[in-house]
Design a protein around this motif. Structure first.
Motif, mmCIF file in Angstrom:
data_model
loop_
_atom_site.group_PDB
_atom_site.id
_atom_site.type_symbol
_atom_site.label_atom_id
_atom_site.label_comp_id
_atom_site.label_asym_id
_atom_site.label_seq_id
_atom_site.Cartn_x
_atom_site.Cartn_y
_atom_site.Cartn_z
ATOM 1 N N GLY A 103 -6.931 -2.244 7.687
ATOM 2 C CA GLY A 103 -5.568 -1.807 7.396
ATOM 3 C C GLY A 103 -5.490 -0.304 7.194
ATOM 4 N N GLU A 104 -4.273 0.195 7.173
ATOM 5 C CA GLU A 104 -4.062 1.629 6.966
ATOM 6 C C GLU A 104 -3.917 1.913 5.480
ATOM 7 N N LEU A 105 -4.701 2.906 4.985
ATOM 8 C CA LEU A 105 -4.627 3.290 3.572
ATOM 9 C C LEU A 105 -3.505 4.300 3.385
ATOM 10 N N ALA A 106 -2.740 4.094 2.339
ATOM 11 C CA ALA A 106 -1.617 4.984 2.050
ATOM 12 C C ALA A 106 -1.376 4.970 0.543
ATOM 13 N N GLU A 107 -0.513 5.868 0.111
ATOM 14 C CA GLU A 107 -0.162 5.921 -1.307
ATOM 15 C C GLU A 107 0.724 4.735 -1.657
ATOM 16 N N VAL A 108 0.299 3.967 -2.689
ATOM 17 C CA VAL A 108 1.017 2.757 -3.075
ATOM 18 C C VAL A 108 1.355 2.854 -4.553
ATOM 19 N N ASP A 109 2.606 2.561 -4.893
ATOM 20 C CA ASP A 109 3.035 2.487 -6.285
ATOM 21 C C ASP A 109 2.732 1.069 -6.775
ATOM 22 N N VAL A 110 1.721 0.935 -7.619
ATOM 23 C CA VAL A 110 1.272 -0.390 -8.038
ATOM 24 C C VAL A 110 2.334 -1.095 -8.853
ATOM 25 N N ASP A 111 3.006 -0.392 -9.770
ATOM 26 C CA ASP A 111 4.050 -1.029 -10.578
ATOM 27 C C ASP A 111 5.155 -1.603 -9.686
ATOM 28 N N GLU A 112 5.572 -0.834 -8.690
ATOM 29 C CA GLU A 112 6.626 -1.310 -7.778
ATOM 30 C C GLU A 112 6.137 -2.503 -6.968
ATOM 31 N N LEU A 113 4.866 -2.460 -6.500
ATOM 32 C CA LEU A 113 4.323 -3.566 -5.713
ATOM 33 C C LEU A 113 4.215 -4.836 -6.557
ATOM 34 N N LEU A 114 3.864 -4.705 -7.834
ATOM 35 C CA LEU A 114 3.803 -5.865 -8.720
ATOM 36 C C LEU A 114 5.190 -6.484 -8.882
ATOM 37 N N ARG A 115 6.194 -5.662 -9.056
ATOM 38 C CA ARG A 115 7.563 -6.201 -9.188
ATOM 39 C C ARG A 115 7.973 -6.948 -7.921
ATOM 40 N N GLU A 116 7.685 -6.350 -6.761
ATOM 41 C CA GLU A 116 8.053 -6.996 -5.509
ATOM 42 C C GLU A 116 7.330 -8.330 -5.339
ATOM 43 N N THR A 117 6.038 -8.380 -5.675
ATOM 44 C CA THR A 117 5.266 -9.616 -5.513
ATOM 45 C C THR A 117 5.773 -10.693 -6.460
ATOM 46 N N LEU A 118 6.045 -10.339 -7.712
ATOM 47 C CA LEU A 118 6.584 -11.316 -8.653
ATOM 48 C C LEU A 118 7.936 -11.837 -8.194
ATOM 49 N N PHE A 148 -4.445 4.800 -3.768
ATOM 50 C CA PHE A 148 -4.637 4.959 -2.330
ATOM 51 C C PHE A 148 -5.236 3.646 -1.818
ATOM 52 N N ALA A 149 -4.415 2.828 -1.115
ATOM 53 C CA ALA A 149 -4.851 1.495 -0.713
ATOM 54 C C ALA A 149 -4.014 1.007 0.461
ATOM 55 N N ASP A 150 -4.445 -0.142 1.009
ATOM 56 C CA ASP A 150 -3.649 -0.847 2.013
ATOM 57 C C ASP A 150 -2.662 -1.738 1.272
ATOM 58 N N ARG A 151 -1.385 -1.517 1.479
ATOM 59 C CA ARG A 151 -0.343 -2.191 0.708
ATOM 60 C C ARG A 151 -0.444 -3.709 0.850
ATOM 61 N N HIS A 152 -0.668 -4.204 2.085
ATOM 62 C CA HIS A 152 -0.699 -5.643 2.314
ATOM 63 C C HIS A 152 -1.916 -6.284 1.656
ATOM 64 N N GLU A 153 -3.062 -5.604 1.740
ATOM 65 C CA GLU A 153 -4.243 -6.150 1.073
ATOM 66 C C GLU A 153 -4.061 -6.189 -0.441
ATOM 67 N N LEU A 154 -3.476 -5.128 -1.017
ATOM 68 C CA LEU A 154 -3.265 -5.090 -2.461
ATOM 69 C C LEU A 154 -2.285 -6.168 -2.897
ATOM 70 N N GLN A 155 -1.267 -6.409 -2.061
ATOM 71 C CA GLN A 155 -0.332 -7.481 -2.377
ATOM 72 C C GLN A 155 -1.034 -8.845 -2.286
ATOM 73 N N GLN A 156 -1.966 -8.979 -1.345
ATOM 74 C CA GLN A 156 -2.735 -10.212 -1.246
ATOM 75 C C GLN A 156 -3.548 -10.438 -2.525
ATOM 76 N N VAL A 157 -4.115 -9.367 -3.108
ATOM 77 C CA VAL A 157 -4.861 -9.467 -4.370
ATOM 78 C C VAL A 157 -3.962 -10.029 -5.465
ATOM 79 N N PHE A 158 -2.777 -9.426 -5.646
ATOM 80 C CA PHE A 158 -1.879 -9.854 -6.719
ATOM 81 C C PHE A 158 -1.370 -11.276 -6.475
ATOM 82 N N THR A 159 -1.115 -11.610 -5.205
ATOM 83 C CA THR A 159 -0.634 -12.954 -4.892
ATOM 84 C C THR A 159 -1.691 -13.993 -5.255
#
Length: 524
Positions: free
Chosen positions: A336-351, A377-388
């Motif tokens: 995947g492509e690594l980019a700047e990810v806001d973890v707090d925002e990604l957690l809200r979206e996943t929940l 600095f991460a792949d957004r989809h992979e990080l969302q997969q972790v939280f899911t």
């Protein structure tokens, strides 16, 4: 049986006492003899003067007539003295012509003086009297002899009193010397020796920081310095041994970590080969089966029994497809492509996404996002997969409902420096995770800051015998058909690839807490 020994102080003082007593005996004997000799010389001189005075007072014709005259008065005065015993005068024929005092008769010594004309002194055998002999001369001829006897008893009494006083002074000096000697010995020898003994006992107990002061004489000071030098050498040797042991332990931990990493790499390689072969050999026919089953299901839409069979075929084939994809996700490197990810925002979206799918039915979700800067600095989809994966595992641990708590925070310490409550079993991605296994780096040469994501559920918890294996691939406690055992393995692989770390703390019936550390982007 313990051997009885005298103390050092007692031994030295006893030796000193013996020396003092012997010295006193010798000095007292010498002093007594000298005093006795001086007394006899003084008494002899006194007798000479008295006898000469008496003889000088005698008249010239005394030897023939026996009339003492003034000499008799002198003798009477002498008789009043305590030391006077008697005066005896004899003529040329050896007959007594004058006597004053006791009745001591003519002795052989006075006859000898009468013959020889010599002067002599005789001390009685008992030592209680002194007799002075002198010839009586007229015109150069010996016409008689005289004897003056003096008592030595008063003088010996004075000598005895002097010796008693000398003994009293000696006893006083003896006591003072013993007291002063005991004090000086205690200060100069005994106390330093006791300090050395106490320090030796402390060193034997393992206290190598103990040191002995350096007081006292040169020998004691040198002994204390040598002792301190020995302790310092022992301390250095102990430090060297401890450092060597720590080095060996560190090398052993590194070897153990390397062994585990090798085993893990071999597992991943095996899974990768298995996944690649499975995808190639099973993926294509599996897609055909799923496609043909879909076509038949559309054509047999009116036959409920056959339609149910075809649905089951599609579901099982889809399950096989998910297993194959999970194997590929675990084994292959991230593409995947690594980019700047806001973890707090990604957690809200996943929940929000999972809640919309009904995942959190009968579950209360509490979120607290306190991270001041939550960009990684991460792949957004992979990080969302972790939280899911973590949220779904939490849901599965609370089948009867409960509370899911999600919170983030900015933590300066590294993950291995953080400790959880001791009543819970804590395990990391690998064995001894907090003992130094945190090695992945995000930006080389720059000290990183981390944000912490905590996901806590109030479910049944994880059994102690299972918590060691939850990150292993294909390990699951779910019923068959409900899990492949790859979710947490994939999650750990993704977090490791981001330079982060994941740990779990759990207790039966006490809920489970997953903690994820991710390195945040550095702000200028």
């Amino acid at each position: 049986m313990t051997t009885f020994r005298f103390s050092l102080t007692f031994a030295i003082l006893a030796s000193l006492s013996c020396l003092l007593v012997l010295t006193w005996l010798l000095l007292s004997l010498i002093s007594f003899k000298i005093a006795e000799k001086d007394l006899l010389m003084q008494k002899s001189e006194e007798g000479r003067i008295l006898l000469a005075s008496f003889l000088a007072l005698l008249p010239e014709d005394f030897a023939g007539k026996g009339n003492a005259g003034a000499a008799h008065q002198f003798a009477l005065r002498l008789s009043a003295e305590k030391t006077f015993r008697s005066i005896l005068v004899i003529n040329a024929e050896g007959r007594e012509v004058y006597r004053s005092g006791d009745n001591t008769g003519i002795d052989a010594k006075i006859r000898e003086v009468l013959k020889t004309g010599s002067v002599s002194v005789v001390i009685s055998g008992s030592g209680h009297s002194l007799s002075r002999y002198a010839p009586l001369r007229q015109e150069g001829a010996i016409v008689g002899a005289a004897r003056l006897t003096l008592s030595l008893a008063p003088d010996y009494e004075r000598l005895s009193r002097s010796s008693h006083m000398f003994l009293a002074y000696f006893l006083l000096d003896f006591i003072l010397l013993l007291g002063l000697g005991s004090y000086l010995l205690s200060r100069l020898i005994v106390i330093p020796m006791r300090r050395l003994l106490a320090a030796t006992e402390k060193i034997a107990a393992g206290d190598l920081a103990c040191r002995v002061p350096v007081p006292g004489s040169e020998e004691i000071a040198l002994l204390a310095e040598a002792f301190n030098g020995m302790v310092e050498a022992l301390r250095r040797k102990k430090v060297e041994v401890e450092e060597h042991i720590l080095s060996l332990e560190r090398i052993n931990r590194e070897l153990e970590t390397a062994r585990e990493e090798t085993i893990r790499s071999e597992k991943m390689a095996s899974v990768g080969l298995l996944a690649a072969g499975t995808a190639h050999e099973i993926g294509t026919p599996l897609s055909a089966i799923m496609g043909y089953a879909g076509i038949l299901r559309d054509e047999l839409s009116g036959d409920e029994e056959k339609e149910d069979y075809l649905r089951r075929i599609q579901d099982d084939a889809g399950r096989i497809d998910r297993i194959v994809r999970g194997l590929l996700d675990y084994a292959r490197p991230s593409s995947g492509e690594l980019a700047e990810v806001d973890v707090d925002e990604l957690l809200r979206e996943t929940l929000l996404m999972l809640d919309g799918q009904g995942i959190f039915r009968n579950i209360t979700v509490i979120s607290a996002f306190e991270s001041t800067f939550s960009h990684v600095f991460a792949d957004r989809h992979e990080l969302q997969q972790v939280f899911t994966n973590l949220f779904i595992n939490a849901r599965d641990a609370m089948p009867d409902g409960g509370t899911l708590t999600v919170r983030t925070s900015r933590d300066d310490p590294k993950p291995e420096e953080i400790r959880e409550p001791q009543e819970k079993a804590i395990r990391g991605r690998r064995k001894d995770d907090f003992g130094g296994a945190f090695r992945s780096s995000f930006i080389s040469g720059i000290e990183k800051k981390y944000m912490r994501i905590v996901i806590h559920d109030t479910g049944t918890g994880i059994a102690p015998e299972n918590i060691e294996r939850i990150f292993d691939p294909f390990f699951t406690t779910k019923d068959p058909g409900k899990g492949t055992g790859l979710g947490l393995a994939v999650t750990a692989r993704i977090i490791d690839s981001l330079g982060g770390r994941i740990t779990v703390a759990s207790a039966p019936a006490g809920g489970t807490t997953f903690s994820v550390w991710l390195p945040v982007l550095q702000t200028l």
